[in-house]
Design a protein around this motif. Sequence first.
Motif, PDB file in Angstrom:
ATOM      1  N   LYS A  84      76.842  65.688  29.769  1.00 15.12           N
ATOM      2  CA  LYS A  84      77.703  66.645  29.241  1.00 15.12           C
ATOM      3  C   LYS A  84      77.783  67.315  27.905  1.00 15.12           C
ATOM      4  O   LYS A  84      78.622  67.219  27.180  1.00 15.12           O
ATOM      5  CB  LYS A  84      79.059  66.200  29.735  1.00 15.12           C
ATOM      6  CG  LYS A  84      79.286  65.826  31.397  1.00 15.12           C
ATOM      7  CD  LYS A  84      80.900  65.508  31.553  1.00 15.12           C
ATOM      8  CE  LYS A  84      80.925  65.172  33.068  1.00 15.12           C
ATOM      9  NZ  LYS A  84      79.926  64.351  33.566  1.00 15.12           N
ATOM     10  N   LEU A  85      76.479  67.786  27.487  1.00 15.01           N
ATOM     11  CA  LEU A  85      76.247  68.297  26.189  1.00 15.01           C
ATOM     12  C   LEU A  85      76.036  69.559  26.208  1.00 15.01           C
ATOM     13  O   LEU A  85      75.177  70.058  27.335  1.00 15.01           O
ATOM     14  CB  LEU A  85      74.703  67.325  25.452  1.00 15.01           C
ATOM     15  CG  LEU A  85      75.057  65.824  25.467  1.00 15.01           C
ATOM     16  CD1 LEU A  85      73.753  65.133  25.137  1.00 15.01           C
ATOM     17  CD2 LEU A  85      76.190  65.488  24.285  1.00 15.01           C
ATOM     18  N   SER A  86      75.945  70.349  25.101  1.00  9.39           N
ATOM     19  CA  SER A  86      75.368  71.609  24.829  1.00  9.39           C
ATOM     20  C   SER A  86      73.887  71.412  24.401  1.00  9.39           C
ATOM     21  O   SER A  86      73.744  70.489  23.745  1.00  9.39           O
ATOM     22  CB  SER A  86      76.089  72.474  24.005  1.00  9.39           C
ATOM     23  OG  SER A  86      75.985  71.918  22.706  1.00  9.39           O
ATOM     24  N   PHE A  87      72.966  72.323  24.804  1.00  9.83           N
ATOM     25  CA  PHE A  87      71.702  71.970  24.306  1.00  9.83           C
ATOM     26  C   PHE A  87      71.640  71.882  22.799  1.00  9.83           C
ATOM     27  O   PHE A  87      70.886  71.158  22.314  1.00  9.83           O
ATOM     28  CB  PHE A  87      70.692  73.313  24.673  1.00  9.83           C
ATOM     29  CG  PHE A  87      69.305  73.103  24.536  1.00  9.83           C
ATOM     30  CD1 PHE A  87      68.486  72.007  25.265  1.00  9.83           C
ATOM     31  CD2 PHE A  87      68.832  73.553  23.274  1.00  9.83           C
ATOM     32  CE1 PHE A  87      67.233  71.773  24.638  1.00  9.83           C
ATOM     33  CE2 PHE A  87      67.491  73.257  22.880  1.00  9.83           C
ATOM     34  CZ  PHE A  87      66.632  72.401  23.515  1.00  9.83           C
ATOM     35  N   PRO A  88      72.092  72.847  22.142  1.00 11.43           N
ATOM     36  CA  PRO A  88      71.878  72.678  20.493  1.00 11.43           C
ATOM     37  C   PRO A  88      72.561  71.434  20.100  1.00 11.43           C
ATOM     38  O   PRO A  88      71.969  70.882  19.079  1.00 11.43           O
ATOM     39  CB  PRO A  88      72.869  73.903  20.162  1.00 11.43           C
ATOM     40  CG  PRO A  88      72.994  74.853  21.181  1.00 11.43           C
ATOM     41  CD  PRO A  88      72.706  74.050  22.335  1.00 11.43           C
ATOM     42  N   LEU A  89      73.584  70.890  20.478  1.00  6.13           N
ATOM     43  CA  LEU A  89      74.245  69.844  20.198  1.00  6.13           C
ATOM     44  C   LEU A  89      73.275  68.495  20.258  1.00  6.13           C
ATOM     45  O   LEU A  89      73.131  67.734  19.229  1.00  6.13           O
ATOM     46  CB  LEU A  89      75.385  69.422  20.872  1.00  6.13           C
ATOM     47  CG  LEU A  89      76.410  68.359  20.333  1.00  6.13           C
ATOM     48  CD1 LEU A  89      76.957  68.811  19.087  1.00  6.13           C
ATOM     49  CD2 LEU A  89      77.331  67.910  21.387  1.00  6.13           C
ATOM     50  N   PHE A  90      72.273  68.697  21.230  1.00  5.93           N
ATOM     51  CA  PHE A  90      71.156  67.448  21.148  1.00  5.93           C
ATOM     52  C   PHE A  90      69.966  67.868  20.855  1.00  5.93           C
ATOM     53  O   PHE A  90      69.187  67.344  20.157  1.00  5.93           O
ATOM     54  CB  PHE A  90      71.126  67.172  22.607  1.00  5.93           C
ATOM     55  CG  PHE A  90      70.321  65.851  23.043  1.00  5.93           C
ATOM     56  CD1 PHE A  90      70.386  64.785  22.434  1.00  5.93           C
ATOM     57  CD2 PHE A  90      68.983  66.060  23.858  1.00  5.93           C
ATOM     58  CE1 PHE A  90      69.627  63.788  22.536  1.00  5.93           C
ATOM     59  CE2 PHE A  90      68.425  65.195  23.722  1.00  5.93           C
ATOM     60  CZ  PHE A  90      68.458  63.890  23.310  1.00  5.93           C
ATOM     61  N   GLY A  91      69.615  69.335  21.186  1.00 13.12           N
ATOM     62  CA  GLY A  91      68.108  69.712  20.915  1.00 13.12           C
ATOM     63  C   GLY A  91      67.741  69.895  19.272  1.00 13.12           C
ATOM     64  O   GLY A  91      66.845  69.560  18.801  1.00 13.12           O
ATOM     65  N   LYS A  92      68.606  70.490  18.554  1.00  7.72           N
ATOM     66  CA  LYS A  92      68.451  70.700  17.314  1.00  7.72           C
ATOM     67  C   LYS A  92      68.297  69.402  16.398  1.00  7.72           C
ATOM     68  O   LYS A  92      67.406  69.213  15.982  1.00  7.72           O
ATOM     69  CB  LYS A  92      69.559  71.462  16.482  1.00  7.72           C
ATOM     70  CG  LYS A  92      69.483  73.032  16.836  1.00  7.72           C
ATOM     71  CD  LYS A  92      70.537  73.841  15.913  1.00  7.72           C
ATOM     72  CE  LYS A  92      70.560  74.952  16.579  1.00  7.72           C
ATOM     73  NZ  LYS A  92      69.958  76.238  15.327  1.00  7.72           N
ATOM     74  N   PRO A  93      69.228  68.352  16.615  1.00  6.57           N
ATOM     75  CA  PRO A  93      68.979  66.929  15.975  1.00  6.57           C
ATOM     76  C   PRO A  93      67.550  66.390  16.497  1.00  6.57           C
ATOM     77  O   PRO A  93      66.797  65.854  15.813  1.00  6.57           O
ATOM     78  CB  PRO A  93      70.227  66.342  15.903  1.00  6.57           C
ATOM     79  CG  PRO A  93      71.123  66.920  17.036  1.00  6.57           C
ATOM     80  CD  PRO A  93      70.525  68.262  17.244  1.00  6.57           C
ATOM     81  N   LEU A  94      67.439  66.556  17.885  1.00  2.21           N
ATOM     82  CA  LEU A  94      65.939  66.182  18.464  1.00  2.21           C
ATOM     83  C   LEU A  94      64.893  66.535  17.714  1.00  2.21           C
ATOM     84  O   LEU A  94      63.999  65.930  17.251  1.00  2.21           O
ATOM     85  CB  LEU A  94      66.356  66.001  19.803  1.00  2.21           C
ATOM     86  CG  LEU A  94      64.961  65.541  20.686  1.00  2.21           C
ATOM     87  CD1 LEU A  94      64.900  64.265  20.332  1.00  2.21           C
ATOM     88  CD2 LEU A  94      65.003  65.894  21.985  1.00  2.21           C
ATOM     89  N   ARG A  95      64.957  67.806  17.557  1.00  2.00           N
ATOM     90  CA  ARG A  95      63.942  68.575  16.986  1.00  2.00           C
ATOM     91  C   ARG A  95      63.651  68.265  15.351  1.00  2.00           C
ATOM     92  O   ARG A  95      62.383  67.773  15.021  1.00  2.00           O
ATOM     93  CB  ARG A  95      64.101  70.038  17.209  1.00  2.00           C
ATOM     94  CG  ARG A  95      62.845  70.782  16.370  1.00  2.00           C
ATOM     95  CD  ARG A  95      62.895  72.374  16.555  1.00  2.00           C
ATOM     96  NE  ARG A  95      62.908  72.861  17.898  1.00  2.00           N
ATOM     97  CZ  ARG A  95      64.087  73.383  18.511  1.00  2.00           C
ATOM     98  NH1 ARG A  95      65.195  73.562  17.812  1.00  2.00           N
ATOM     99  NH2 ARG A  95      63.918  73.962  19.825  1.00  2.00           N
TER     100      ARG A  95
END
Length: 86
Positions: free
Chosen positions: A40-51
């Motif tokens: 239940k995440l938004s993509f930017p919430l997980f994607g930006k730190p993952l990148r």
Amino acid sequence: KLDSNFNKLLLNFLDILEANNEWEKENIEKEIKLFISNNKLSFPLFGKPLRLTLINSENGPSISDIFYILDKKNSVQRIKNYITEI
């Protein structure tokens, strides 16, 4: 350093990556979308730190492209290196 919630998510996502035996861009993309949805995440919430973890930048190519280009071994190693630094 990123927050502890992200760090826990990253550890869970690392398990998924390590279990992935089909290192194709489309498959990686599906895994990311499923993980984000299940948590239940938004993509930017997980994607930006993952990148950021992978290429030391919040902006850049798609994450599935980055994973595919780095290959499985290097992708997993970069995440493990980040985790070791926590």
